[in-house]
Structure formats: C-alpha cells, structure tokens
Design a protein around this motif. Structure first.
Motif, PDB file in Angstrom:
ATOM      1  N   ILE A  45       2.612   3.154  14.165  1.00 32.64           N
ATOM      2  CA  ILE A  45       1.904   2.660  12.976  1.00 32.64           C
ATOM      3  C   ILE A  45       2.835   2.717  11.773  1.00 32.64           C
ATOM      4  N   ALA A  46       3.556   3.834  11.639  1.00 35.57           N
ATOM      5  CA  ALA A  46       4.509   3.960  10.532  1.00 35.57           C
ATOM      6  C   ALA A  46       5.588   2.888  10.613  1.00 35.57           C
ATOM      7  N   ILE A  62       4.741  10.257   6.243  1.00 36.21           N
ATOM      8  CA  ILE A  62       4.318  10.818   7.523  1.00 36.21           C
ATOM      9  C   ILE A  62       4.397  12.339   7.457  1.00 36.21           C
ATOM     10  N   THR A  63       3.475  12.991   8.137  1.00 40.70           N
ATOM     11  CA  THR A  63       3.482  14.452   8.189  1.00 40.70           C
ATOM     12  C   THR A  63       3.512  14.919   9.635  1.00 40.70           C
ATOM     13  N   GLY A  64       3.908  16.178   9.790  1.00 40.88           N
ATOM     14  CA  GLY A  64       3.924  16.803  11.110  1.00 40.88           C
ATOM     15  C   GLY A  64       4.388  18.232  10.972  1.00 40.88           C
ATOM     16  N   ARG A  65       4.152  19.019  12.007  1.00 43.91           N
ATOM     17  CA  ARG A  65       4.545  20.433  11.965  1.00 43.91           C
ATOM     18  C   ARG A  65       6.011  20.631  12.343  1.00 43.91           C
ATOM     19  N   ASN A  66       6.540  19.738  13.182  1.00 44.71           N
ATOM     20  CA  ASN A  66       7.889  19.876  13.711  1.00 44.71           C
ATOM     21  C   ASN A  66       8.882  19.186  12.777  1.00 44.71           C
ATOM     22  N   ALA A  67       9.643  19.990  12.037  1.00 46.54           N
ATOM     23  CA  ALA A  67      10.561  19.438  11.035  1.00 46.54           C
ATOM     24  C   ALA A  67      11.642  18.568  11.668  1.00 46.54           C
ATOM     25  N   VAL A  76      11.956   9.869  10.356  1.00 46.05           N
ATOM     26  CA  VAL A  76      12.249   9.324   9.030  1.00 46.05           C
ATOM     27  C   VAL A  76      13.588   8.590   9.018  1.00 46.05           C
ATOM     28  N   LEU A  77      14.585   9.153   9.696  1.00 48.95           N
ATOM     29  CA  LEU A  77      15.911   8.539   9.725  1.00 48.95           C
ATOM     30  C   LEU A  77      15.919   7.200  10.466  1.00 48.95           C
ATOM     31  N   SER A  78      14.965   7.008  11.357  1.00 49.62           N
ATOM     32  CA  SER A  78      14.916   5.770  12.137  1.00 49.62           C
ATOM     33  C   SER A  78      14.061   4.687  11.489  1.00 49.62           C
ATOM     34  N   LEU A  79      13.440   4.998  10.344  1.00 43.94           N
ATOM     35  CA  LEU A  79      12.538   4.064   9.685  1.00 43.94           C
ATOM     36  C   LEU A  79      12.972   3.812   8.245  1.00 43.94           C
ATOM     37  N   LYS A  80      12.420   2.762   7.650  1.00 45.51           N
ATOM     38  CA  LYS A  80      12.670   2.444   6.252  1.00 45.51           C
ATOM     39  C   LYS A  80      11.393   2.655   5.444  1.00 45.51           C
ATOM     40  N   ASN A  81      11.573   2.974   4.178  1.00 40.85           N
ATOM     41  CA  ASN A  81      10.435   3.148   3.256  1.00 40.85           C
ATOM     42  C   ASN A  81       9.492   4.256   3.696  1.00 40.85           C
ATOM     43  N   VAL A  82      10.028   5.276   4.364  1.00 42.47           N
ATOM     44  CA  VAL A  82       9.204   6.361   4.890  1.00 42.47           C
ATOM     45  C   VAL A  82       9.672   7.710   4.359  1.00 42.47           C
ATOM     46  N   THR A  83       8.720   8.496   3.890  1.00 44.96           N
ATOM     47  CA  THR A  83       8.976   9.864   3.442  1.00 44.96           C
ATOM     48  C   THR A  83       8.320  10.828   4.414  1.00 44.96           C
ATOM     49  N   GLY A  84       9.020  11.874   4.804  1.00 43.43           N
ATOM     50  CA  GLY A  84       8.459  12.884   5.694  1.00 43.43           C
ATOM     51  C   GLY A  84       8.109  14.146   4.941  1.00 43.43           C
ATOM     52  N   ILE A  85       6.947  14.710   5.238  1.00 47.28           N
ATOM     53  CA  ILE A  85       6.521  15.974   4.636  1.00 47.28           C
ATOM     54  C   ILE A  85       6.093  16.905   5.765  1.00 47.28           C
ATOM     55  N   VAL A  86       6.785  18.014   5.914  1.00 48.25           N
ATOM     56  CA  VAL A  86       6.401  18.986   6.935  1.00 48.25           C
ATOM     57  C   VAL A  86       5.102  19.655   6.492  1.00 48.25           C
ATOM     58  N   SER A  87       4.069  19.510   7.313  1.00 48.53           N
ATOM     59  CA  SER A  87       2.754  20.033   6.935  1.00 48.53           C
ATOM     60  C   SER A  87       1.894  20.175   8.180  1.00 48.53           C
ATOM     61  N   ASP A  88       1.215  21.301   8.294  1.00 48.65           N
ATOM     62  CA  ASP A  88       0.311  21.570   9.412  1.00 48.65           C
ATOM     63  C   ASP A  88      -1.116  21.294   8.950  1.00 48.65           C
ATOM     64  N   ILE A  89      -1.758  20.295   9.529  1.00 48.42           N
ATOM     65  CA  ILE A  89      -3.105  19.930   9.079  1.00 48.42           C
ATOM     66  C   ILE A  89      -4.144  21.016   9.363  1.00 48.42           C
ATOM     67  N   ASN A  90      -3.780  21.973  10.233  1.00 50.86           N
ATOM     68  CA  ASN A  90      -4.710  23.065  10.538  1.00 50.86           C
ATOM     69  C   ASN A  90      -4.582  24.227   9.563  1.00 50.86           C
ATOM     70  N   ASN A 112       0.841  -1.189   0.000  1.00 52.99           N
ATOM     71  CA  ASN A 112       0.000   0.000   0.000  1.00 52.99           C
ATOM     72  C   ASN A 112       0.881   1.247   0.000  1.00 52.99           C
ATOM     73  N   THR A 113       0.276   2.372  -0.323  1.00 55.59           N
ATOM     74  CA  THR A 113       0.898   3.679  -0.100  1.00 55.59           C
ATOM     75  C   THR A 113       0.063   4.383   0.950  1.00 55.59           C
ATOM     76  N   ILE A 114       0.684   4.661   2.098  1.00 56.89           N
ATOM     77  CA  ILE A 114      -0.054   5.076   3.290  1.00 56.89           C
ATOM     78  C   ILE A 114       0.402   6.454   3.757  1.00 56.89           C
ATOM     79  N   LEU A 115      -0.549   7.340   3.985  1.00 56.09           N
ATOM     80  CA  LEU A 115      -0.285   8.643   4.595  1.00 56.09           C
ATOM     81  C   LEU A 115      -0.691   8.594   6.058  1.00 56.09           C
ATOM     82  N   ILE A 116       0.207   9.034   6.944  1.00 61.58           N
ATOM     83  CA  ILE A 116      -0.094   9.099   8.376  1.00 61.58           C
ATOM     84  C   ILE A 116       0.163  10.519   8.856  1.00 61.58           C
ATOM     85  N   THR A 117      -0.880  11.237   9.235  1.00 64.47           N
ATOM     86  CA  THR A 117      -0.676  12.571   9.796  1.00 64.47           C
ATOM     87  C   THR A 117      -0.224  12.431  11.249  1.00 64.47           C
TER      88      THR A 117
END
Length: 251
Positions: free
Chosen positions: A21-22, A33-38, A45-59, A6-11
């Motif tokens: 979960i990631a 994965i997304t989050g406000r804190n870069a 991201v550095l501690s996981l495999k197959n994971v891309t991080g995107i800095v993004s505020d859901i609000n 799958n391709t999974i987005l986790i806010t």
C-alpha cells in the motif's frame, strides 16, 4: 475521494500488505509508515520514495501518545489513517497447552483495541482536514472463523463490528466534512505474515493495494478483495455453509 496529494499513515507498513500500500500510494502522496522493527522499517523506507518511517509499537500506550504528538506537530495535514498492523497465532483450541487466553489477548489488543485507541487519538486531527478517512484492514475471517486461527478470527470480527459502528457514528455526527470509514477485507494473501497457513496459495499483496485504491476512488466502504466477494455471498445465503467452507481444507 482523492487518491493523490494526501498525507497517509500506515501502521505495520514495513512489510506485506502495508508495504505494498505504501509503495502504491507513495508515488503521489506523502506516506508515513510505522512498525516495531527499526531495521525492517529502515529497509522499507530506503526502497520507497516520499515515505517517512517512525518506529512505534501500536500496543504501547506511551508509543501511541508519542506518535500522536509527532503527527500533530510534523504532519498536520494527515488525512488518511490505514490501520494495517496485525497479529495472528496459528493454533487449535484443542491443542495441549494451547495458551489460548494469552494468544487471544495479544490478538485482541493488536487487531482491535490498539485500533480503537489510535483512532480516538487521531480523530480530532482528521476532523480538521477537508477530506479524511480511516481504513481498517480486517479479513474474510470476520464473516466466518477458521478454527486454526481462533483468536485472530474473533479479533477481526470485533474490528468489523467496530468499523461499522465508527462509520455510523461519524455519519450521525454533526461535524462536517465527514470522516469516512473504509474496511479492507482480504482473503488469504501471499505474505510472510501468512506463511504458516499456506500463504503461497493466496493472492498478491499488490492486488490488495490496488483494490484499496479503487475503493477509495469509488467510495466503496466495505472492500471485499478477491475471493472474499464470493465468500460474502455464500455467507449471506447460508452462514452455516460459509463456516463449513472456510474450515473444509484446514488441518
């Protein structure tokens, strides 16, 4: 449904439940994965495999629009969205200068309205996939509110209702294949997020992640993690007793 390829987005995927979960799903899925804190996001991201991080505020409407564009262009196979990012203020409505309106406004935006917006923007992309799902992370508090988390409880109750409405709406929609809607309902979980309310007494976030994976495999749409299962039975038998139980040991 399948839990691999799958391709999974986790806010809110940089810590706590989202991170676990990631970690679990990144073994055989592509995970964003997304989050406000870069800084926190980069560390995750550095501690996981197959994971891309995107800095993004859901609000932020602007951030969500950018995120939607990014996902459509660079991750066109996105088929699972896990709405995990959340906010909780620990206070009582009777506290002097509680600022209940401001706190509740933040919680409603983060825990409910932001999910409505992101879901609406990403639904067309998910509807293009052979198999797809939204997972909304709500709480045991959706059934009965704890009086020390008044805004949080109300926002999770709203998310619970929205998850049900979204599920029924998609079931009745003529487009196929069906986009499924899961609701993950943990009790107290031992994370930094719950530290102020005795999170060390809660279940592990790893267990929440494992229960989610099992629920996806069995297509169990309302996921009562740990103590939530027994609490739900109490709630069905006596909402009044459930309300008293969830507030019994709070100070």
């Amino acid at each position: 449904m399948k839990t691999s390829n799958n391709t999974i987005l986790i806010t809110g995927g940089g810590s706590g439940i989202g991170y676990e979960i990631a970690k679990l799903f990144s073994a055989d899925n592509k995970v964003i994965i997304t989050g406000r804190n870069a800084e926190k996001l980069e560390k995750a991201v550095l501690s996981l495999k197959n994971v891309t991080g995107i800095v993004s505020d859901i609000n932020s409407d602007a951030d969500v629009s950018k995120l939607t564009k990014h996902l459509n262009e660079d991750f066109p196979n996105l088929n699972i969205v896990i709405n995990n990012a959340g906010l909780a203020h620990y206070f009582k409505l009777t506290d002097e200068n509680a600022n209940a309106f401001e706190k509740a406004s933040e919680e409603i935006l983060t825990n409910y309205l932001s999910i409505v917006r992101l879901t609406e923007k990403l639904l067309p992309l998910l509807q293009k996939q052979p198999e797809a799902a939204f997972v909304n992370v709500s709480s045991i508090a959706a059934f009965s509110p704890g009086y020390t988390l008044p805004g949080y409880a109300v926002s999770k109750a709203a998310l619970h209702s929205y998850s049900q409405v979204l599920r029924v709406s998609l079931e009745k929609h003529e487009k196929r294949p069906l986009v499924k809607v899961f609701e993950l309902m943990p009790p107290l979980v031992n994370t930094e997020f719950s530290k102020s309310i005795g999170g060390e007494n809660g279940i592990s976030p790893e267990q929440v992640a494992l229960d989610l994976k099992k629920a996806l495999e069995t297509e169990t749409y309302e996921i009562h993690v740990g103590a939530t299962a027994d609490f739900y039975k109490l709630y069905l038998s006596s909402p009044e007793n459930a309300l008293q139980a969830i507030n019994a040991n709070r100070k």
